[in-house]
Design an enzyme around this catalytic site. Sequence first.
Site, PDB file in Angstrom:
ATOM      1  N   HIS A  58       0.851  -1.144  -0.129  1.00  0.00           N
ATOM      2  CA  HIS A  58       0.064   0.100   0.073  1.00  0.00           C
ATOM      3  C   HIS A  58       0.960   1.194  -0.106  1.00  0.00           C
ATOM      4  CE1 HIS A  58      -2.594   3.055   1.615  1.00  0.00           C
ATOM      5  NE2 HIS A  58      -3.711   2.289   0.921  1.00  0.00           N
TER       6      HIS A  58
ATOM      7  N   GLU B   4       0.737   4.432   1.489  1.00  0.00           N
ATOM      8  CA  GLU B   4       0.907   4.662   2.747  1.00  0.00           C
ATOM      9  C   GLU B   4       2.065   3.992   3.346  1.00  0.00           C
ATOM     10  OE1 GLU B   4      -2.457   5.382   5.333  1.00  0.00           O
ATOM     11  OE2 GLU B   4      -1.204   5.303   7.067  1.00  0.00           O
TER      12      GLU B   4
ATOM     13  N   ASN C 120      -9.415   1.842   3.293  1.00  0.00           N
ATOM     14  CA  ASN C 120     -10.362   2.223   4.469  1.00  0.00           C
ATOM     15  C   ASN C 120     -11.721   1.652   3.907  1.00  0.00           C
ATOM     16  OD1 ASN C 120     -12.332   4.533   3.727  1.00  0.00           O
ATOM     17  ND2 ASN C 120     -10.322   5.055   2.790  1.00  0.00           N
TER      18      ASN C 120
ATOM     19  N   SER D 215     -12.796   8.201   0.780  1.00  0.00           N
ATOM     20  CA  SER D 215     -12.379   8.777  -0.614  1.00  0.00           C
ATOM     21  C   SER D 215     -13.594   8.902  -1.562  1.00  0.00           C
ATOM     22  CB  SER D 215     -11.332   8.140  -1.251  1.00  0.00           C
ATOM     23  OG  SER D 215     -11.580   6.651  -1.013  1.00  0.00           O
TER      24      SER D 215
HETATM   25  C1  2E6 Z   1      -4.631   8.721   2.683  1.00  0.00           C
HETATM   26  C2  2E6 Z   1      -4.368   7.965   3.774  1.00  0.00           C
HETATM   27  C3  2E6 Z   1      -5.548   7.355   4.116  1.00  0.00           C
HETATM   28  O1  2E6 Z   1      -6.396   3.131   0.441  1.00  0.00           O
HETATM   29  P1  2E6 Z   1      -6.755   4.229   1.564  1.00  0.00           P
HETATM   30  O2  2E6 Z   1      -8.056   4.123   2.574  1.00  0.00           O
HETATM   31  O3  2E6 Z   1      -5.547   4.535   2.584  1.00  0.00           O
HETATM   32  O4  2E6 Z   1      -6.936   5.693   0.888  1.00  0.00           O
HETATM   33  P2  2E6 Z   1      -8.076   6.570   0.267  1.00  0.00           P
HETATM   34  O5  2E6 Z   1      -7.624   7.298  -0.815  1.00  0.00           O
HETATM   35  O6  2E6 Z   1      -9.237   5.305  -0.246  1.00  0.00           O
HETATM   36  O7  2E6 Z   1      -8.745   7.068   1.484  1.00  0.00           O
HETATM   37  C4  2E6 Z   1      -8.201   8.264   2.076  1.00  0.00           C
HETATM   38  C5  2E6 Z   1      -6.849   8.079   2.712  1.00  0.00           C
HETATM   39  C6  2E6 Z   1      -5.790   8.782   1.892  1.00  0.00           C
HETATM   40  N1  2E6 Z   1      -6.578   7.467   3.656  1.00  0.00           N
HETATM   41 FE1  F3S Z   2      -6.293  11.154   6.501  1.00  0.00          FE
HETATM   42 FE2  F3S Z   2      -7.567   9.248   7.722  1.00  0.00          FE
HETATM   43 FE3  F3S Z   2      -8.698  10.672   5.619  1.00  0.00          FE
HETATM   44  S1  F3S Z   2      -5.572   9.510   7.290  1.00  0.00           S
HETATM   45  S2  F3S Z   2      -6.942  10.975   4.485  1.00  0.00           S
HETATM   46  S3  F3S Z   2      -8.220  11.620   7.899  1.00  0.00           S
HETATM   47  S4  F3S Z   2      -8.878   8.401   5.955  1.00  0.00           S
END
Ligand code: 2E6
Ligand code: F3S
Length: 306
Positions: free
Chosen positions: A124, A126, A224, A266
Site C-alpha cells: 500500500h 501509505e 479504508n 475517498s
Molecule cells: C490517505 C491515507 C488514508 O487506501 P486508503 O484507504 O489508504 O486511501 P483512500 O484514498 O481510499 O482514502 C483516503 C486516505 C488517504 N486514507
Molecule cells: Fe487522513 Fe484518515 Fe482521511 S488518514 S486522508 S483522515 S482516512
Amino acid sequence: MEILLANPRGFCAGVERAIAIVERALEKFGAPIYVRHEVVHNKFVCDDLRAKGAVFVEELDEVPAGSTVIFSAHGVSKAVRADAAARGLKVFDATCPLVTKVHVEVDKMRKGAREVVMIGHKGHPEVEGTMGQSEGGMYLVDTVEDVEQLVVRDPDHLSFVTQTTLSVDDATVVIEALKKRFPTIQGPKKDDICYATQNRQDAVKALAEQCDLVIVVGSSNSSNSRRLVEVAIAKNVSAFLVDEPSAIKAEWFHGVDKVGISAGASAPEILVKNVIDKVREIMPSKVVQIAGIEEGVVFAIPKELA
Ligand code: 2E6
Ligand code: F3S
C-alpha cells in the site's frame, strides 16, 4: 424495503484537502498538473480531476523537468521527496496531516535509536511512504503470524506505528501480540488509526446490526473502504464494495428488508446518491439517515494555494 444510510460516511478532512490542492493548483497554474499516484483511491474522483487536466503518474521520472507535481494523500518516502528536489520539480504535498503525524513519530523513534515495527498492508502506498521515512530499522507486520516470525536487532529498543486505515479490531489483536512478544515495545497511546477510519467503522458496525445487507461505496484499491466491508461481514451480514451503481446486482436484494449504505473516506456523496437511485430502481425503498457523530474536522490547504 428500507435503505439506512450510515453516518458519518464518505469524504474525510484529508481527502477534502487533497482534492482541493489538485483543483486549486489546476486553477492557479493551469493544466497539466502532475500527481504522483492517485491523489485519493477513488476512480470517479481521479477521472474528474483527469478531465480537468491532472496527469497521474506512478514515478517521478514520468514528470517533465520544471513541472509541478502533487504528492498523493497517502504520503511519500524521504527518497521520493529527495528525488523531486533533485529533479527541480515544484512540489505541493497533499499527504494527509494524519499520515504526516505518523512520519514524524517514525523520525523521532529512529532518532531515539529505536527500531520501528509498522503494522500495515504490504504494497500500500501509505505503507511504502511511512516505511520510507527511515533507510533501515523498519519492519512491516500485517498479522499475528508475522509478529511471531519477526526477528529484530534489539527487542528492548523497539517502537511501533500503524497504517491509518486498518481495521480497529484487527489492529488491536496484532498490537496485543507485539506487546506480548516484546513487553517493552513503545508506541502511540492506542494506534495511529485516524478519526475518520474509526468513525466510519463504528458507524458500519451500528448499521450492520440493523440490516440484512450492506453496500459500501468505494474503489477496490481503497484500504479504508475495504475495511468497511470486512467490518460488516464480521457482523454476519452480506456486504459488497461498489465503485459505481452499475455494479449493483438485483439478486442481492432477494429476501432483504433493510439495506445499509456507507461510503469510504475517498468516495464522493454523488456516488452514494447514484447508488441509492439504482437500489430504488431495483426495489422501491424509503431512505432513512442513521444519526451519527458530527466530525467537524477541517485541514487547511497550503498558503500558496489558498
Ligand atoms: C490517505 C491515507 C488514508 O487506501 P486508503 O484507504 O489508504 O486511501 P483512500 O484514498 O481510499 O482514502 C483516503 C486516505 C488517504 N486514507
Ligand atoms: Fe487522513 Fe484518515 Fe482521511 S488518514 S486522508 S483522515 S482516512
